[in-house]
Scaffold this motif. Structure first.
Motif, mmCIF file in Angstrom:
data_model
loop_
_atom_site.group_PDB
_atom_site.id
_atom_site.type_symbol
_atom_site.label_atom_id
_atom_site.label_comp_id
_atom_site.label_asym_id
_atom_site.label_seq_id
_atom_site.Cartn_x
_atom_site.Cartn_y
_atom_site.Cartn_z
ATOM 1 N N VAL A 135 14.678 54.027 39.741
ATOM 2 C CA VAL A 135 14.495 54.085 41.196
ATOM 3 C C VAL A 135 15.795 54.527 41.860
ATOM 4 C CG1 VAL A 135 14.078 52.680 43.245
ATOM 5 C CG2 VAL A 135 12.616 52.418 41.245
ATOM 6 N N GLU A 136 16.921 53.994 41.402
ATOM 7 C CA GLU A 136 18.212 54.400 41.973
ATOM 8 C C GLU A 136 18.491 55.872 41.727
ATOM 9 O OE1 GLU A 136 21.798 52.347 41.330
ATOM 10 O OE2 GLU A 136 20.982 50.422 41.932
ATOM 11 N N CYS A 137 18.175 56.356 40.534
ATOM 12 C CA CYS A 137 18.376 57.777 40.234
ATOM 13 C C CYS A 137 17.471 58.642 41.096
ATOM 14 C CB CYS A 137 18.118 58.043 38.759
ATOM 15 S SG CYS A 137 19.381 57.352 37.692
ATOM 16 N N PHE A 138 16.235 58.183 41.324
ATOM 17 C CA PHE A 138 15.307 58.932 42.170
ATOM 18 C C PHE A 138 15.812 58.999 43.605
ATOM 19 C CE2 PHE A 138 11.702 58.870 45.112
ATOM 20 C CZ PHE A 138 11.208 60.125 44.855
ATOM 21 N N ILE A 139 16.300 57.894 44.125
ATOM 22 C CA ILE A 139 16.821 57.883 45.497
ATOM 23 C C ILE A 139 18.039 58.788 45.599
ATOM 24 C CG2 ILE A 139 17.934 56.414 47.229
ATOM 25 C CD1 ILE A 139 15.981 54.219 46.401
ATOM 26 N N HIS A 140 18.881 58.796 44.565
ATOM 27 C CA HIS A 140 20.032 59.693 44.553
ATOM 28 C C HIS A 140 19.577 61.152 44.594
ATOM 29 C CE1 HIS A 140 23.818 61.536 43.490
ATOM 30 N NE2 HIS A 140 23.214 62.126 42.476
ATOM 31 N N ASP A 141 18.581 61.499 43.797
ATOM 32 C CA ASP A 141 18.063 62.872 43.800
ATOM 33 C C ASP A 141 17.417 63.207 45.134
ATOM 34 O OD1 ASP A 141 18.929 63.249 41.234
ATOM 35 O OD2 ASP A 141 16.970 62.835 40.326
ATOM 36 N N LEU A 142 16.755 62.237 45.736
ATOM 37 C CA LEU A 142 16.096 62.460 47.020
ATOM 38 C C LEU A 142 17.113 62.710 48.126
ATOM 39 C CD1 LEU A 142 13.192 62.486 48.019
ATOM 40 C CD2 LEU A 142 13.435 60.089 48.597
ATOM 41 N N LYS A 143 18.281 62.118 48.042
ATOM 42 C CA LYS A 143 19.314 62.301 49.062
ATOM 43 C C LYS A 143 19.931 63.689 49.017
ATOM 44 C CE LYS A 143 20.708 57.549 49.815
ATOM 45 N NZ LYS A 143 21.811 56.597 49.728
ATOM 46 N N ARG A 144 19.678 64.440 47.946
ATOM 47 C CA ARG A 144 20.162 65.817 47.895
ATOM 48 C C ARG A 144 19.435 66.702 48.894
ATOM 49 N NH1 ARG A 144 19.838 67.223 41.742
ATOM 50 N NH2 ARG A 144 18.079 68.241 42.697
ATOM 51 N N PHE A 145 18.227 66.306 49.291
ATOM 52 C CA PHE A 145 17.499 67.030 50.319
ATOM 53 C C PHE A 145 18.066 66.602 51.672
ATOM 54 C CE2 PHE A 145 14.660 67.083 46.744
ATOM 55 C CZ PHE A 145 14.143 68.368 46.778
ATOM 56 N N ARG A 146 18.700 67.524 52.343
ATOM 57 C CA ARG A 146 19.450 67.186 53.554
ATOM 58 C C ARG A 146 18.568 66.598 54.641
ATOM 59 N NH1 ARG A 146 22.902 71.089 57.473
ATOM 60 N NH2 ARG A 146 23.877 69.414 58.623
ATOM 61 N N SER A 147 17.390 67.158 54.833
ATOM 62 C CA SER A 147 16.531 66.662 55.906
ATOM 63 C C SER A 147 16.029 65.252 55.618
ATOM 64 C CB SER A 147 15.353 67.596 56.125
ATOM 65 O OG SER A 147 14.596 67.714 54.941
ATOM 66 N N ALA A 148 15.907 64.900 54.352
ATOM 67 C CA ALA A 148 15.479 63.538 54.014
ATOM 68 C C ALA A 148 16.646 62.567 54.142
ATOM 69 C CB ALA A 148 14.912 63.502 52.602
ATOM 70 N N ALA A 149 17.851 63.025 53.836
ATOM 71 C CA ALA A 149 19.006 62.127 53.874
ATOM 72 C C ALA A 149 19.476 61.854 55.296
ATOM 73 C CB ALA A 149 20.144 62.724 53.061
ATOM 74 N N THR A 150 19.345 62.835 56.182
ATOM 75 C CA THR A 150 19.881 62.682 57.533
ATOM 76 C C THR A 150 18.831 62.319 58.566
ATOM 77 O OG1 THR A 150 19.658 65.053 57.855
ATOM 78 C CG2 THR A 150 21.807 64.242 57.134
#
Length: 62
Positions: free
Chosen positions: A24-39
């Motif tokens: 789950v932590e690795c998935f969230i890390h990968d998801l944060k690479r998408f700028r619109s999802a992270a910001t």
């Protein structure tokens, strides 16, 4: 939330690793690479959820 980190292979006594929480932590890390999802630039919750769905699908397909 307690972080789940892989221990170094040369460590003599490694703590137990919860693989589900680590994935789950690795998935969230990968998801944060998408700028619109992270910001969270989206105005509504439904459009933000749509961005999360698209990003999750792209991560799943790779």
């Amino acid at each position: 939330m307690t972080p789940v980190i892989h221990s170094h292979p040369s460590r003599k006594h490694s703590p137990p690793l919860d693989r589900t929480r680590y994935r789950v932590e690795c998935f969230i890390h990968d998801l944060k690479r998408f700028r619109s999802a992270a910001t969270r630039y989206d105005n509504t919750a439904t459009s933000y959820l749509a961005v999360l769905h698209v990003a999750s699908m792209l991560l799943w397909l790779r």
